[in-house]
Design a protein around this motif. Sequence first.
Motif, PDB file in Angstrom:
ATOM      1  N   PHE A   1       0.848  -1.206  -0.004  1.00  9.75           N
ATOM      2  CA  PHE A   1       0.001  -0.213   0.135  1.00  9.75           C
ATOM      3  C   PHE A   1       0.780   1.170   0.078  1.00  9.75           C
ATOM      4  O   PHE A   1       0.259   2.172  -0.562  1.00  9.75           O
ATOM      5  CB  PHE A   1      -0.819   0.117   1.106  1.00  9.75           C
ATOM      6  N   GLY A   2       1.966   1.185   0.710  1.00  9.06           N
ATOM      7  CA  GLY A   2       2.779   2.226   0.466  1.00  9.06           C
ATOM      8  C   GLY A   2       3.472   2.640  -0.596  1.00  9.06           C
ATOM      9  O   GLY A   2       3.375   3.926  -1.084  1.00  9.06           O
TER      10      GLY A   2
ATOM     11  N   PRO B   1       0.915   8.726  -6.144  1.00  5.45           N
ATOM     12  CA  PRO B   1      -0.082   9.044  -7.377  1.00  5.45           C
ATOM     13  C   PRO B   1       0.485   8.452  -8.776  1.00  5.45           C
ATOM     14  O   PRO B   1      -0.066   7.733  -9.628  1.00  5.45           O
ATOM     15  CB  PRO B   1      -0.276  10.480  -7.507  1.00  5.45           C
ATOM     16  N   ALA B   2       1.726   8.677  -9.043  1.00  2.68           N
ATOM     17  CA  ALA B   2       2.620   8.061 -10.249  1.00  2.68           C
ATOM     18  C   ALA B   2       2.408   6.607 -10.109  1.00  2.68           C
ATOM     19  O   ALA B   2       2.187   6.198 -11.070  1.00  2.68           O
ATOM     20  CB  ALA B   2       3.972   8.518 -10.142  1.00  2.68           C
ATOM     21  N   ARG B   3       2.844   5.830  -9.124  1.00  5.62           N
ATOM     22  CA  ARG B   3       2.892   4.376  -9.294  1.00  5.62           C
ATOM     23  C   ARG B   3       1.556   3.951  -9.103  1.00  5.62           C
ATOM     24  O   ARG B   3       0.950   2.964 -10.072  1.00  5.62           O
ATOM     25  CB  ARG B   3       3.523   3.917  -7.961  1.00  5.62           C
TER      26      ARG B   3
ATOM     27  N   LEU C   1       0.314   4.130 -12.765  1.00  2.00           N
ATOM     28  CA  LEU C   1       0.796   2.927 -13.630  1.00  2.00           C
ATOM     29  C   LEU C   1       0.308   1.714 -13.363  1.00  2.00           C
ATOM     30  O   LEU C   1      -0.006   1.243 -14.342  1.00  2.00           O
ATOM     31  CB  LEU C   1       2.457   3.021 -13.289  1.00  2.00           C
ATOM     32  N   VAL C   2      -0.354   1.416 -11.869  1.00  2.00           N
ATOM     33  CA  VAL C   2      -0.949   0.142 -11.725  1.00  2.00           C
ATOM     34  C   VAL C   2      -2.177   0.066 -12.558  1.00  2.00           C
ATOM     35  O   VAL C   2      -2.780  -0.645 -13.156  1.00  2.00           O
ATOM     36  CB  VAL C   2      -0.978  -0.220 -10.435  1.00  2.00           C
ATOM     37  N   TRP C   3      -2.817   1.341 -12.432  1.00  2.00           N
ATOM     38  CA  TRP C   3      -3.953   1.469 -12.954  1.00  2.00           C
ATOM     39  C   TRP C   3      -3.999   1.390 -14.714  1.00  2.00           C
ATOM     40  O   TRP C   3      -4.899   0.728 -15.068  1.00  2.00           O
ATOM     41  CB  TRP C   3      -4.678   2.775 -12.593  1.00  2.00           C
ATOM     42  N   ALA C   4      -3.003   1.993 -15.210  1.00  2.00           N
ATOM     43  CA  ALA C   4      -2.771   2.025 -16.468  1.00  2.00           C
ATOM     44  C   ALA C   4      -2.599   0.428 -17.036  1.00  2.00           C
ATOM     45  O   ALA C   4      -3.046   0.096 -17.801  1.00  2.00           O
ATOM     46  CB  ALA C   4      -1.787   2.921 -17.283  1.00  2.00           C
ATOM     47  N   LEU C   5      -1.498  -0.293 -16.259  1.00  2.00           N
ATOM     48  CA  LEU C   5      -1.191  -1.542 -16.372  1.00  2.00           C
ATOM     49  C   LEU C   5      -2.484  -2.415 -16.431  1.00  2.00           C
ATOM     50  O   LEU C   5      -2.570  -3.688 -17.061  1.00  2.00           O
ATOM     51  CB  LEU C   5      -0.038  -2.040 -15.613  1.00  2.00           C
ATOM     52  N   ALA C   6      -3.449  -2.032 -15.401  1.00  2.00           N
ATOM     53  CA  ALA C   6      -4.801  -3.021 -15.308  1.00  2.00           C
ATOM     54  C   ALA C   6      -5.711  -3.178 -16.431  1.00  2.00           C
ATOM     55  O   ALA C   6      -6.284  -4.009 -16.753  1.00  2.00           O
ATOM     56  CB  ALA C   6      -5.453  -2.496 -14.020  1.00  2.00           C
ATOM     57  N   GLN C   7      -5.415  -2.190 -17.334  1.00  5.20           N
ATOM     58  CA  GLN C   7      -6.100  -1.901 -18.461  1.00  5.20           C
ATOM     59  C   GLN C   7      -5.553  -2.756 -19.671  1.00  5.20           C
ATOM     60  O   GLN C   7      -5.931  -3.167 -20.474  1.00  5.20           O
ATOM     61  CB  GLN C   7      -6.340  -0.569 -19.210  1.00  5.20           C
ATOM     62  N   GLY C   8      -3.989  -3.250 -19.419  1.00  9.38           N
ATOM     63  CA  GLY C   8      -3.503  -4.145 -20.357  1.00  9.38           C
ATOM     64  C   GLY C   8      -2.021  -3.913 -20.425  1.00  9.38           C
ATOM     65  O   GLY C   8      -1.477  -2.532 -19.929  1.00  9.38           O
ATOM     66  N   GLU C   9      -1.243  -4.620 -20.718  1.00  8.76           N
ATOM     67  CA  GLU C   9       0.314  -4.673 -20.804  1.00  8.76           C
ATOM     68  C   GLU C   9       0.776  -3.383 -21.652  1.00  8.76           C
ATOM     69  O   GLU C   9      -0.072  -3.076 -22.572  1.00  8.76           O
ATOM     70  CB  GLU C   9       0.988  -5.937 -21.169  1.00  8.76           C
TER      71      GLU C   9
ATOM     72  N   GLN D   1      11.849   4.450 -13.058  1.00 10.20           N
ATOM     73  CA  GLN D   1      12.062   4.104 -11.567  1.00 10.20           C
ATOM     74  C   GLN D   1      11.017   3.827 -10.889  1.00 10.20           C
ATOM     75  O   GLN D   1      11.076   2.678 -10.187  1.00 10.20           O
ATOM     76  CB  GLN D   1      12.520   5.326 -10.986  1.00 10.20           C
ATOM     77  N   HIS D   2       9.623   4.061 -11.422  1.00 12.96           N
ATOM     78  CA  HIS D   2       8.493   3.613 -10.700  1.00 12.96           C
ATOM     79  C   HIS D   2       8.237   2.107 -10.854  1.00 12.96           C
ATOM     80  O   HIS D   2       7.871   1.224  -9.976  1.00 12.96           O
ATOM     81  CB  HIS D   2       7.481   4.546 -10.985  1.00 12.96           C
ATOM     82  N   LEU D   3       8.542   1.793 -12.252  1.00 15.83           N
ATOM     83  CA  LEU D   3       8.224   0.324 -12.588  1.00 15.83           C
ATOM     84  C   LEU D   3       9.377  -0.346 -11.909  1.00 15.83           C
ATOM     85  O   LEU D   3       8.981  -1.601 -11.384  1.00 15.83           O
ATOM     86  CB  LEU D   3       8.360   0.410 -13.977  1.00 15.83           C
ATOM     87  N   ALA D   4      10.519   0.009 -11.677  1.00 17.67           N
ATOM     88  CA  ALA D   4      11.309  -0.734 -11.218  1.00 17.67           C
ATOM     89  C   ALA D   4      11.095  -0.931  -9.646  1.00 17.67           C
ATOM     90  O   ALA D   4      11.202  -2.148  -9.012  1.00 17.67           O
ATOM     91  CB  ALA D   4      12.994  -0.161 -11.106  1.00 17.67           C
ATOM     92  N   LYS D   5      10.501  -0.028  -9.067  1.00 16.02           N
ATOM     93  CA  LYS D   5      10.032  -0.387  -7.418  1.00 16.02           C
ATOM     94  C   LYS D   5       8.830  -1.162  -7.519  1.00 16.02           C
ATOM     95  O   LYS D   5       8.909  -2.062  -6.606  1.00 16.02           O
ATOM     96  CB  LYS D   5       9.753   1.079  -6.966  1.00 16.02           C
TER      97      LYS D   5
END
Length: 115
Positions: free
Chosen positions: A9-10, A15-17, A20-28, A47-51
């Motif tokens: 959750f942290g 908001p950026a991460r 990203l998860v919201w966008a990836l939830a729509q598809g790769e 960097q966000h994706l790496a985390k």
Amino acid sequence: MLTEAAAAFGLLASPARLHLVWALAQGESDVTALAERVGGALPAISQHLAKLKLAGLVRSRREGRRMVYLVDDPHVVTIVRLMVGQLADRKAGAAAGAAGARGAARTGRLHGLGA
């Protein structure tokens, strides 16, 4: 278990991460398309994706010369969709309530009470 949940959750508290998860939830998607979609700079998105990848929330696979990212855990998608949907419903309800209150004030009636 709770420590791991708090860490996940942290990560999603950014908001950026979360975007990203919201966008990836729509598809790769690859990094370039994600940067365009969420409106971020390529290095920051990477960097966000790496985390997120390190935490096991997303994974990547190579497709030719590009790296494609996807959500690794469908439960994460469910949680994000549930939270975003709940907030959207709450916001829509508040907007409808405010509009109803304004109309009630004009007509002198209390919205939802039939008075």
